[in-house]
Scaffold this motif. Structure first.
Motif, PDB file in Angstrom:
ATOM      1  N   THR A   1      72.352  17.541  18.259  1.00  6.97           N
ATOM      2  CA  THR A   1      72.079  18.744  17.474  1.00  6.97           C
ATOM      3  C   THR A   1      73.298  19.184  16.681  1.00  6.97           C
ATOM      4  O   THR A   1      73.195  19.550  15.503  1.00  6.97           O
ATOM      5  CB  THR A   1      71.627  19.886  18.400  1.00  6.97           C
ATOM      6  N   LEU A   2      74.463  19.146  17.303  1.00  7.49           N
ATOM      7  CA  LEU A   2      75.684  19.580  16.632  1.00  7.49           C
ATOM      8  C   LEU A   2      75.981  18.713  15.425  1.00  7.49           C
ATOM      9  O   LEU A   2      76.474  19.204  14.398  1.00  7.49           O
ATOM     10  CB  LEU A   2      76.863  19.540  17.607  1.00  7.49           C
ATOM     11  N   ALA A   3      75.696  17.431  15.545  1.00  7.87           N
ATOM     12  CA  ALA A   3      75.936  16.519  14.426  1.00  7.87           C
ATOM     13  C   ALA A   3      74.941  16.762  13.291  1.00  7.87           C
ATOM     14  O   ALA A   3      75.247  16.525  12.117  1.00  7.87           O
ATOM     15  CB  ALA A   3      75.848  15.073  14.900  1.00  7.87           C
ATOM     16  N   ALA A   4      73.753  17.251  13.650  1.00  7.46           N
ATOM     17  CA  ALA A   4      72.686  17.414  12.653  1.00  7.46           C
ATOM     18  C   ALA A   4      72.763  18.742  11.910  1.00  7.46           C
ATOM     19  O   ALA A   4      72.345  18.837  10.749  1.00  7.46           O
ATOM     20  CB  ALA A   4      71.321  17.274  13.330  1.00  7.46           C
ATOM     21  N   VAL A   5      73.273  19.794  12.569  1.00  2.79           N
ATOM     22  CA  VAL A   5      73.276  21.132  11.972  1.00  2.79           C
ATOM     23  C   VAL A   5      74.678  21.726  12.044  1.00  2.79           C
ATOM     24  O   VAL A   5      75.167  22.047  13.123  1.00  2.79           O
ATOM     25  CB  VAL A   5      72.285  22.070  12.694  1.00  2.79           C
ATOM     26  N   GLU A   6      75.310  21.892  10.889  1.00  2.00           N
ATOM     27  CA  GLU A   6      76.633  22.493  10.815  1.00  2.00           C
ATOM     28  C   GLU A   6      76.592  23.730   9.927  1.00  2.00           C
ATOM     29  O   GLU A   6      75.732  23.851   9.053  1.00  2.00           O
ATOM     30  CB  GLU A   6      77.648  21.491  10.244  1.00  2.00           C
ATOM     31  N   LEU A   7      77.517  24.652  10.179  1.00  2.00           N
ATOM     32  CA  LEU A   7      77.632  25.830   9.327  1.00  2.00           C
ATOM     33  C   LEU A   7      78.706  25.545   8.284  1.00  2.00           C
ATOM     34  O   LEU A   7      79.876  25.361   8.617  1.00  2.00           O
ATOM     35  CB  LEU A   7      78.007  27.056  10.162  1.00  2.00           C
ATOM     36  N   SER A   8      78.294  25.513   7.032  1.00  2.00           N
ATOM     37  CA  SER A   8      79.233  25.210   5.949  1.00  2.00           C
ATOM     38  C   SER A   8      78.882  26.050   4.726  1.00  2.00           C
ATOM     39  O   SER A   8      77.827  26.680   4.672  1.00  2.00           O
ATOM     40  CB  SER A   8      79.187  23.716   5.600  1.00  2.00           C
ATOM     41  N   GLY A   9      79.778  26.043   3.761  1.00  2.20           N
ATOM     42  CA  GLY A   9      79.530  26.800   2.538  1.00  2.20           C
ATOM     43  C   GLY A   9      80.292  28.115   2.535  1.00  2.20           C
ATOM     44  O   GLY A   9      81.110  28.387   3.423  1.00  2.20           O
ATOM     45  N   HIS A  10      80.008  28.940   1.541  1.00  2.44           N
ATOM     46  CA  HIS A  10      80.736  30.198   1.380  1.00  2.44           C
ATOM     47  C   HIS A  10      79.764  31.334   1.085  1.00  2.44           C
ATOM     48  O   HIS A  10      78.729  31.141   0.456  1.00  2.44           O
ATOM     49  CB  HIS A  10      81.755  30.073   0.233  1.00  2.44           C
ATOM     50  N   GLY A  11      80.128  32.512   1.555  1.00  2.00           N
ATOM     51  CA  GLY A  11      79.324  33.695   1.306  1.00  2.00           C
ATOM     52  C   GLY A  11      78.257  33.930   2.362  1.00  2.00           C
ATOM     53  O   GLY A  11      78.039  33.127   3.265  1.00  2.00           O
ATOM     54  N   VAL A  12      77.590  35.070   2.211  1.00  2.00           N
ATOM     55  CA  VAL A  12      76.542  35.468   3.145  1.00  2.00           C
ATOM     56  C   VAL A  12      75.450  34.411   3.243  1.00  2.00           C
ATOM     57  O   VAL A  12      74.904  34.151   4.317  1.00  2.00           O
ATOM     58  CB  VAL A  12      75.944  36.824   2.708  1.00  2.00           C
ATOM     59  N   VAL A  13      75.134  33.784   2.118  1.00  2.00           N
ATOM     60  CA  VAL A  13      74.047  32.802   2.101  1.00  2.00           C
ATOM     61  C   VAL A  13      74.354  31.604   2.999  1.00  2.00           C
ATOM     62  O   VAL A  13      73.433  30.925   3.457  1.00  2.00           O
ATOM     63  CB  VAL A  13      73.762  32.326   0.663  1.00  2.00           C
ATOM     64  N   ALA A  14      75.628  31.341   3.256  1.00  2.00           N
ATOM     65  CA  ALA A  14      75.983  30.200   4.107  1.00  2.00           C
ATOM     66  C   ALA A  14      75.486  30.413   5.531  1.00  2.00           C
ATOM     67  O   ALA A  14      74.983  29.477   6.171  1.00  2.00           O
ATOM     68  CB  ALA A  14      77.496  29.987   4.098  1.00  2.00           C
ATOM     69  N   ILE A  15      75.618  31.638   6.039  1.00  2.00           N
ATOM     70  CA  ILE A  15      75.148  31.931   7.391  1.00  2.00           C
ATOM     71  C   ILE A  15      73.628  31.950   7.432  1.00  2.00           C
ATOM     72  O   ILE A  15      73.003  31.425   8.367  1.00  2.00           O
ATOM     73  CB  ILE A  15      75.733  33.265   7.880  1.00  2.00           C
ATOM     74  N   ALA A  16      73.001  32.517   6.405  1.00  2.00           N
ATOM     75  CA  ALA A  16      71.543  32.529   6.333  1.00  2.00           C
ATOM     76  C   ALA A  16      70.995  31.104   6.221  1.00  2.00           C
ATOM     77  O   ALA A  16      69.981  30.765   6.843  1.00  2.00           O
ATOM     78  CB  ALA A  16      71.080  33.372   5.139  1.00  2.00           C
ATOM     79  N   ASP A  17      71.686  30.278   5.448  1.00  2.00           N
ATOM     80  CA  ASP A  17      71.266  28.885   5.287  1.00  2.00           C
ATOM     81  C   ASP A  17      71.373  28.124   6.607  1.00  2.00           C
ATOM     82  O   ASP A  17      70.513  27.299   6.936  1.00  2.00           O
ATOM     83  CB  ASP A  17      72.125  28.203   4.225  1.00  2.00           C
ATOM     84  N   TYR A  18      72.419  28.407   7.378  1.00  2.00           N
ATOM     85  CA  TYR A  18      72.575  27.783   8.693  1.00  2.00           C
ATOM     86  C   TYR A  18      71.384  28.125   9.587  1.00  2.00           C
ATOM     87  O   TYR A  18      70.855  27.266  10.298  1.00  2.00           O
ATOM     88  CB  TYR A  18      73.878  28.255   9.332  1.00  2.00           C
ATOM     89  N   ALA A  19      70.954  29.389   9.532  1.00  2.00           N
ATOM     90  CA  ALA A  19      69.792  29.802  10.331  1.00  2.00           C
ATOM     91  C   ALA A  19      68.550  29.033   9.915  1.00  2.00           C
ATOM     92  O   ALA A  19      67.773  28.566  10.764  1.00  2.00           O
ATOM     93  CB  ALA A  19      69.569  31.301  10.183  1.00  2.00           C
ATOM     94  N   GLY A  20      68.361  28.870   8.622  1.00  2.00           N
ATOM     95  CA  GLY A  20      67.192  28.141   8.140  1.00  2.00           C
ATOM     96  C   GLY A  20      67.206  26.682   8.547  1.00  2.00           C
ATOM     97  O   GLY A  20      66.185  26.124   8.972  1.00  2.00           O
ATOM     98  N   ARG A  21      68.371  26.055   8.444  1.00  2.00           N
ATOM     99  CA  ARG A  21      68.458  24.634   8.810  1.00  2.00           C
ATOM    100  C   ARG A  21      68.339  24.436  10.314  1.00  2.00           C
ATOM    101  O   ARG A  21      67.785  23.437  10.780  1.00  2.00           O
ATOM    102  CB  ARG A  21      69.759  24.037   8.275  1.00  2.00           C
ATOM    103  N   ARG A  22      68.859  25.388  11.098  1.00  2.00           N
ATOM    104  CA  ARG A  22      68.685  25.296  12.554  1.00  2.00           C
ATOM    105  C   ARG A  22      67.205  25.431  12.911  1.00  2.00           C
ATOM    106  O   ARG A  22      66.706  24.740  13.795  1.00  2.00           O
ATOM    107  CB  ARG A  22      69.516  26.372  13.261  1.00  2.00           C
ATOM    108  N   PHE A  23      66.508  26.329  12.214  1.00  2.00           N
ATOM    109  CA  PHE A  23      65.069  26.476  12.426  1.00  2.00           C
ATOM    110  C   PHE A  23      64.354  25.161  12.129  1.00  2.00           C
ATOM    111  O   PHE A  23      63.494  24.713  12.908  1.00  2.00           O
ATOM    112  CB  PHE A  23      64.524  27.597  11.543  1.00  2.00           C
TER     113      PHE A  23
END
Length: 229
Positions: free
Chosen positions: A66-88
């Motif tokens: 899972t850790l290899a498949a889903v990482e938190l990357s990018g910049h700004g608020v959207v990066a954290i929101a995007d991480y949530a979407g990809r984890r979902f």
């Protein structure tokens, strides 16, 4: 012909994932795992030890994947929101990992591989603060716990979904709608945390505190950002 140890371990891990995610640690049966893997159950004890140790090996394997498949990357608020979407997205495709986590929480007093997992959790918190530097340490921690609760909790609470959700019109995708709400919620929570931080800083500046008061306020801010993962 030499025995393919790595292949045997892989087959046992795969069978263990299915068994433990369905029945938990207490309910899982070693003989069922061995039968599904097509391997003598003595191999489980030989390679992994007792059932509890085998459960730990299975969970660590799924965690690493899972850790290899889903990482938190990018910049700004959207990066954290995007991480949530990809984890979902990942958890919807691989629900066994979430089920293993819930069984772990129900049956074990401490997390499997706690030290290494804490390091990873700290790394994700650091990634969140790199994406949004204005976030305090404690706010980044709470945001990520919120992400995990929203995403993993939904996967586990399938019966609640049936109770609360009404049938969608033809052509509407429930997963897409729920993903949108999770991403929207995480983005709103991140912006709210930033607004609170900015408000606190503005009040501190506007108050023009004496040197002693400013030092006390600064220490309080630092302590708030120094929580444990």
């Amino acid at each position: 012909m030499a025995w393919d140890t790595e292949r045997t371990k892989r087959l046992l891990i795969e069978a263990g994932v299915a068994e433990f995610s369905s029945f938990g640690l207490a309910g899982a049966r070693v003989d069922r795992i061995a039968e599904k893997a097509g391997v003598n159950k003595e191999r489980i004890y030989q390679y992994f030890g007792k059932k509890e140790a085998f459960f730990s090996a299975v969970l660590e394997h799924e965690l690493a994947t899972t850790l290899a498949a889903v990482e938190l990357s990018g910049h700004g608020v959207v990066a954290i929101a995007d991480y949530a979407g990809r984890r979902f997205d990942y958890q919807r495709e691989h629900p066994t990992f979430t089920r293993l986590l819930f069984w772990e929480g129900l049956e074990l007093e401490a997390p499997v591989a706690e030290a290494s997992r804490q390091k990873h959790a700290q790394a994700i918190v650091a990634s969140a603060r790199e994406a949004v530097p204005e976030l305090s340490e404690s706010d980044a921690q709470e945001l990520l716990i919120t992400v995990i609760t929203l995403v993993d909790g939904w996967v586990a609470l399938q019966t609640a979904d049936r109770l609360f959700s009404t049938p969608l019109p033809c052509g509407r995708d429930r997963d897409s709608r729920r993903r949108d709400f999770i991403v929207m919620t995480v983005e709103a929570a991140t912006r709210a945390a930033l607004t609170r931080t900015q408000s606190a800083r503005t009040q501190l500046t506007a108050g023009s505190p004496r040197m002693g008061d400013a030092g006390s306020a600064l220490r309080s801010t630092r302590e708030d950002g120094a929580g444990k993962v």
